[in-house]
Scaffold this motif. Structure first.
Motif, PDB file in Angstrom:
ATOM      1  N   ALA A  62      94.345  43.705  -1.930  1.00 20.90           N
ATOM      2  CA  ALA A  62      94.584  44.812  -2.572  1.00 20.90           C
ATOM      3  C   ALA A  62      95.768  44.736  -3.404  1.00 20.90           C
ATOM      4  CB  ALA A  62      94.627  45.901  -1.635  1.00 20.90           C
ATOM      5  N   LEU A  63      97.020  44.042  -2.805  1.00 16.65           N
ATOM      6  CA  LEU A  63      98.118  43.688  -3.719  1.00 16.65           C
ATOM      7  C   LEU A  63      97.726  42.930  -5.065  1.00 16.65           C
ATOM      8  CD1 LEU A  63     100.858  42.912  -1.057  1.00 16.65           C
ATOM      9  CD2 LEU A  63     101.053  44.569  -2.792  1.00 16.65           C
ATOM     10  N   ASP A  64      96.820  42.243  -5.031  1.00 17.72           N
ATOM     11  CA  ASP A  64      96.620  41.445  -6.185  1.00 17.72           C
ATOM     12  C   ASP A  64      95.509  42.242  -6.990  1.00 17.72           C
ATOM     13  OD1 ASP A  64      96.524  38.627  -7.452  1.00 17.72           O
ATOM     14  OD2 ASP A  64      94.385  38.687  -7.070  1.00 17.72           O
ATOM     15  N   LEU A  65      95.320  43.473  -6.893  1.00 12.51           N
ATOM     16  CA  LEU A  65      94.618  44.335  -7.718  1.00 12.51           C
ATOM     17  C   LEU A  65      95.247  45.429  -8.123  1.00 12.51           C
ATOM     18  CD1 LEU A  65      91.259  43.896  -5.629  1.00 12.51           C
ATOM     19  CD2 LEU A  65      91.770  42.859  -7.683  1.00 12.51           C
ATOM     20  N   VAL A  66      96.489  45.831  -7.478  1.00 11.34           N
ATOM     21  CA  VAL A  66      96.970  47.278  -7.938  1.00 11.34           C
ATOM     22  C   VAL A  66      97.492  47.073  -9.216  1.00 11.34           C
ATOM     23  CG1 VAL A  66      97.887  47.790  -5.563  1.00 11.34           C
ATOM     24  CG2 VAL A  66      99.478  46.512  -6.898  1.00 11.34           C
ATOM     25  N   LYS A  67      97.522  48.402  -9.763  1.00 13.37           N
ATOM     26  CA  LYS A  67      97.797  48.514 -11.214  1.00 13.37           C
ATOM     27  C   LYS A  67      99.117  48.960 -11.734  1.00 13.37           C
ATOM     28  CE  LYS A  67      94.427  51.394 -10.696  1.00 13.37           C
ATOM     29  NZ  LYS A  67      94.326  51.011  -9.497  1.00 13.37           N
ATOM     30  N   THR A  68     100.048  49.433 -10.675  1.00 12.66           N
ATOM     31  CA  THR A  68     101.527  50.072 -11.048  1.00 12.66           C
ATOM     32  C   THR A  68     102.400  49.379  -9.943  1.00 12.66           C
ATOM     33  OG1 THR A  68     101.275  52.047  -9.421  1.00 12.66           O
ATOM     34  CG2 THR A  68     100.299  52.317 -11.521  1.00 12.66           C
ATOM     35  N   GLU A  69     103.653  49.374 -10.500  1.00 11.68           N
ATOM     36  CA  GLU A  69     104.505  48.937  -9.529  1.00 11.68           C
ATOM     37  C   GLU A  69     104.709  49.784  -8.174  1.00 11.68           C
ATOM     38  OE1 GLU A  69     109.423  48.621  -9.941  1.00 11.68           O
ATOM     39  OE2 GLU A  69     108.188  47.334 -11.538  1.00 11.68           O
ATOM     40  N   ALA A  70     104.530  51.079  -8.371  1.00  7.69           N
ATOM     41  CA  ALA A  70     104.575  52.153  -7.180  1.00  7.69           C
ATOM     42  C   ALA A  70     103.463  51.759  -6.083  1.00  7.69           C
ATOM     43  CB  ALA A  70     104.414  53.478  -7.601  1.00  7.69           C
ATOM     44  N   GLU A  71     102.360  51.465  -6.802  1.00  8.54           N
ATOM     45  CA  GLU A  71     101.198  50.953  -5.623  1.00  8.54           C
ATOM     46  C   GLU A  71     101.529  49.823  -4.969  1.00  8.54           C
ATOM     47  OE1 GLU A  71      97.423  53.082  -7.977  1.00  8.54           O
ATOM     48  OE2 GLU A  71      97.788  51.109  -8.155  1.00  8.54           O
ATOM     49  N   ALA A  72     102.067  48.711  -5.746  1.00  2.29           N
ATOM     50  CA  ALA A  72     102.405  47.475  -5.119  1.00  2.29           C
ATOM     51  C   ALA A  72     103.506  47.664  -4.128  1.00  2.29           C
ATOM     52  CB  ALA A  72     102.986  46.479  -6.254  1.00  2.29           C
ATOM     53  N   ALA A  73     104.680  48.528  -4.408  1.00  2.53           N
ATOM     54  CA  ALA A  73     105.629  48.815  -3.594  1.00  2.53           C
ATOM     55  C   ALA A  73     105.013  49.501  -2.279  1.00  2.53           C
ATOM     56  CB  ALA A  73     106.839  49.675  -4.262  1.00  2.53           C
ATOM     57  N   HIS A  74     104.180  50.550  -2.395  1.00  3.90           N
ATOM     58  CA  HIS A  74     103.532  50.863  -1.254  1.00  3.90           C
ATOM     59  C   HIS A  74     102.665  50.008  -0.252  1.00  3.90           C
ATOM     60  CE1 HIS A  74     100.781  53.357   1.191  1.00  3.90           C
ATOM     61  NE2 HIS A  74      99.782  52.730   0.378  1.00  3.90           N
ATOM     62  N   LEU A  75     101.928  49.190  -1.034  1.00  8.70           N
ATOM     63  CA  LEU A  75     101.153  48.324  -0.228  1.00  8.70           C
ATOM     64  C   LEU A  75     102.185  47.016   0.392  1.00  8.70           C
ATOM     65  CD1 LEU A  75      97.669  47.902  -2.304  1.00  8.70           C
ATOM     66  CD2 LEU A  75      98.271  48.359   0.165  1.00  8.70           C
ATOM     67  N   SER A  76     103.042  46.737  -0.388  1.00 10.48           N
ATOM     68  CA  SER A  76     103.818  45.544   0.150  1.00 10.48           C
ATOM     69  C   SER A  76     104.526  45.994   1.433  1.00 10.48           C
ATOM     70  CB  SER A  76     104.772  45.433  -0.947  1.00 10.48           C
ATOM     71  OG  SER A  76     104.284  44.603  -2.263  1.00 10.48           O
ATOM     72  N   ALA A  77     105.019  47.152   1.342  1.00 12.70           N
ATOM     73  CA  ALA A  77     105.827  47.908   2.561  1.00 12.70           C
ATOM     74  C   ALA A  77     104.654  48.006   3.683  1.00 12.70           C
ATOM     75  CB  ALA A  77     106.315  49.111   2.146  1.00 12.70           C
ATOM     76  N   LEU A  78     103.581  48.389   3.583  1.00 13.87           N
ATOM     77  CA  LEU A  78     102.553  48.509   4.636  1.00 13.87           C
ATOM     78  C   LEU A  78     102.163  47.072   5.113  1.00 13.87           C
ATOM     79  CD1 LEU A  78     100.443  50.635   5.993  1.00 13.87           C
ATOM     80  CD2 LEU A  78      99.231  50.292   3.593  1.00 13.87           C
ATOM     81  N   ARG A  79     101.925  46.147   4.369  1.00 20.15           N
ATOM     82  CA  ARG A  79     101.731  44.956   4.589  1.00 20.15           C
ATOM     83  C   ARG A  79     102.606  44.434   5.829  1.00 20.15           C
ATOM     84  NH1 ARG A  79     102.937  40.123   3.994  1.00 20.15           N
ATOM     85  NH2 ARG A  79     104.430  40.598   2.457  1.00 20.15           N
ATOM     86  N   ILE A  80     103.778  44.417   5.194  1.00 20.88           N
ATOM     87  CA  ILE A  80     104.998  43.712   6.006  1.00 20.88           C
ATOM     88  C   ILE A  80     105.218  44.738   7.450  1.00 20.88           C
ATOM     89  CG2 ILE A  80     106.862  44.887   4.773  1.00 20.88           C
ATOM     90  CD1 ILE A  80     106.731  41.165   5.914  1.00 20.88           C
ATOM     91  N   GLY A  81     105.114  45.738   7.299  1.00 15.14           N
ATOM     92  CA  GLY A  81     105.247  46.509   8.598  1.00 15.14           C
ATOM     93  C   GLY A  81     104.317  46.244   9.421  1.00 15.14           C
ATOM     94  N   ILE A  82     103.023  46.070   9.037  1.00 17.86           N
ATOM     95  CA  ILE A  82     101.911  45.700  10.190  1.00 17.86           C
ATOM     96  C   ILE A  82     102.154  44.385  10.350  1.00 17.86           C
ATOM     97  CG2 ILE A  82      99.399  45.430  10.396  1.00 17.86           C
ATOM     98  CD1 ILE A  82     100.561  48.438  10.126  1.00 17.86           C
ATOM     99  N   GLN A  83     102.588  43.433   9.631  1.00 20.57           N
ATOM    100  CA  GLN A  83     102.872  42.080  10.087  1.00 20.57           C
ATOM    101  C   GLN A  83     104.074  42.126  11.299  1.00 20.57           C
ATOM    102  OE1 GLN A  83     103.097  39.101   6.990  1.00 20.57           O
ATOM    103  NE2 GLN A  83     105.024  38.264   7.992  1.00 20.57           N
TER     104      GLN A  83
END
Length: 576
Positions: A524-545
């Motif tokens: 999903a991170l490779d597909l997001v369209k905005t910096e806000a979406e990328a920030a949201h998903l990046s935080a989500l991914r690292i939190g779960i990891q």
């Protein structure tokens, strides 16, 4: 996006365990981590009570020699007490020396006492402004006393100062899971964790988007963007044979393909048409080139084309309105709210009778929760053109948000307008999706399912509708497997839809299938369209990891489904 708890870049503790309160809540309870005192019972330097409020330290004869009849444990206790006395006098180097000597004096079986000495050494290093040393001494303390929360907490703070956000997040996750959600919430650990997650997400998103190359997104994303535009502003009654310019001839074919949903190589085709000296449709081509650059996250190209339309004195007024509107949307995506609002206002000023100008300004206000102004603009848009479904769905969405948060009595009007919309736009899938989402939120699951099924029947290629249906199965039936199956089919149908991948990842989290969830977020991170979406998903991914790593390393359990108080919050917000 997926849900309200995930709208901030952090992860709600109910789902991730590593964060909790939304970003921006008072983190003062945890802010005292750098205020240090002394635990009179253990000889530990405290991290949660200011030094000046501590009780006097006993046995503060720092210059006396050890008595010959003292055993090793007593001598170590005395040296640690001397260290506390130096610490209280802010003689941190002397305190550090005493703690080191005390750690060496304690017998091997006194691992906990040794860990306290190393944690105290970390406290002195913190006071001396040496975060690298803080990390080193806390790590030594944790090798002796693995679940020593104070040491984990102090190391987390030091990692943040070193801009090592990933390591800090992992430590804060450990603190939250060891201490439990109630204590972590009360002491501000979750709010602090969320703040670090946001910093990590912002940092990661900037790097990601800076290296991102423009590319055509999901078919669903493109169609959603175009459905929000009055295509009448771009209509052409000409035939290719009636036009002289090759660029104008190509515009006729491009317009036909856009209307039929054929977006293949559209950016290249628009560039080619613009090079063929279009005359009649020059600014229409510029507008479409800007729109496709925008959905491809090529913001510089988008703004350049919209600028050209605005500056061209021969440009039709309705096209200038479209250029202002879409340039405003680009500024909004870039986070420049002032420029965005200025462009939306310009669109209204140059043509007070254009419904799109009010619609898009209203959607901007909706994004900022400016419900009163948004509803006012949407009513004006409908007054100017009551046949455009996007204005109606935005209005009812805004009214529902107002009913939920401010005016419950408005709910009857919402349901009345939803029924009117279905009669007025029986072939518009978005109308039925919005109705389904409202019913879903009101826990009327069977009626919501009917609406989602109708939306899928009307628009079988829109995979976001399948995602909504999957969330309904999860909520109404607690049927995770059926939801996963539906989302996997949606992903197969449109592999570029990040919305589907994010929802699939969230369900994997609930099943504690962390590797699968992380893979979804990575895609999903490779597909997001905005910096806000990328920030949201990046935080989500690292939190779960980090949660997965902490559970394994510290032998703790993640937050279970039984701890989730309002599972319905995972339901995605209506897609504009």
């Amino acid at each position: 996006r997926v849900s309200q708890p995930f709208q901030s870049s952090g992860i709600n503790a109910e789902y991730g365990g590593s964060a909790g309160d939304s970003v921006g809540q008072d983190a003062g309870k945890i802010g005292s981590v750098s205020s240090i005192g002394r635990d009179s019972a253990s000889g530990e330097v405290q991290s949660d009570v200011p030094i000046e409020k501590q009780e006097p330290v006993e046995a503060e004869k720092s210059e006396s020699e050890d008595e010959p009849d003292q055993n090793p444990l007593e001598r170590a206790d005395k040296r640690k007490a001397e260290g506390n006395a130096f610490f209280k006098k802010k003689e941190y180097n002397e305190a550090k020396k005493c703690y080191l000597e005390a750690a060496d004096m304690y017998p091997e079986e006194n691992a906990v006492e040794k860990s306290h000495c190393y944690q105290n050494m970390a406290a002195t290093s913190e006071k001396l402004g040496k975060p690298d040393d803080v990390v080193q001494y806390c790590t030594k303390a944790l090798t002796l006393n693995q679940k020593y929360v104070k040491a984990i907490q102090r190391r987390a703070t030091a990692y943040e100062k070193l801009n090592k956000y990933e390591e800090s997040i992992k430590d804060w996750t450990a603190v939250c899971l060891i201490e439990g959600p109630e204590k972590s919430m009360k002491n501000g650990y979750m709010a602090t964790s969320d703040r670090v997650l946001k910093a990590y997400g912002d940092q990661s998103a900037k790097k990601l988007m800076a290296s991102r190359k423009p590319r055509l997104p999901s078919h669903t994303v493109i169609k959603s963007a175009l459905d929000n535009i009055h295509m009448r502003d771009f209509k052409a009654t000409d035939t290719p044979d009636s036009l002289q310019s090759i660029g104008d001839k190509r515009y006729i074919q491009i317009l036909s393909d856009i209307e039929q949903g054929n977006y293949s190589r559209m950016a290249d085709r628009l560039d080619s048409a613009l090079k063929e000296n279009p005359v009649k449709f020059l600014n229409q081509l510029r507008c479409f080139r800007g729109i496709f650059a925008w959905v491809m996250t090529d913001y510089a190209t988008a703004i350049s084309n919209f600028d050209a339309v605005i500056r061209d004195s021969s440009s039709l007024m309705r096209l200038k309105v479209q250029a202002y509107i879409h340039r405003g949307e680009v500024y909004q995506l870039k986070g420049d709210k002032n420029r965005a609002l200025a462009d939306f206002n310009h669109a209204v000023q140059i043509d007070e009778d254009h419904p799109d100008a009010y619609l898009h300004r209203a959607q901007f206000y909706l994004s900022l929760e400016g419900l009163d102004q948004a509803i006012k603009d949407l009513k004006k848009s409908i007054e100017l053109d009551g046949e455009f479904s996007a204005s109606w769905t935005s209005l009812v969405y805004g009214q529902y948000q107002m009913a939920r948060t401010m005016t419950p009595s408005l709910l009857n009007e919402v349901f009345s307008n939803l029924s009117k919309m279905e009669e007025k736009f029986p072939k518009v899938a978005d109308v039925f999706v919005l109705h389904g989402q409202v019913l879903h939120d009101q826990r009327n699951f069977s009626a919501a399912e009917e609406k989602f099924n109708e939306a899928q029947r009307l628009a079988p290629d829109n995979v976001t509708y399948m995602a909504h249906a999957a969330n309904l199965k999860m909520m109404a039936e607690k049927n995770f497997d059926s939801a996963i199956d539906l989302l996997q089919k949606a992903h197969e149908k449109d592999p570029k839809c990040d919305f589907v991948l994010e929802n699939l990842g969230m369900i994997y989290i609930q099943k504690q299938m962390y590797d699968d969830a992380l893979e979804c977020f990575k895609k999903a991170l490779d597909l997001v369209k905005t910096e806000a979406e990328a920030a949201h998903l990046s935080a989500l991914r690292i939190g779960i990891q980090c949660q997965a790593e902490v559970c394994k390393e510290y032998d703790v359990k993640p937050v279970s489904m039984s701890d989730i108080q309002d599972f319905s919050q995972m339901t995605p917000a209506p897609q504009e």
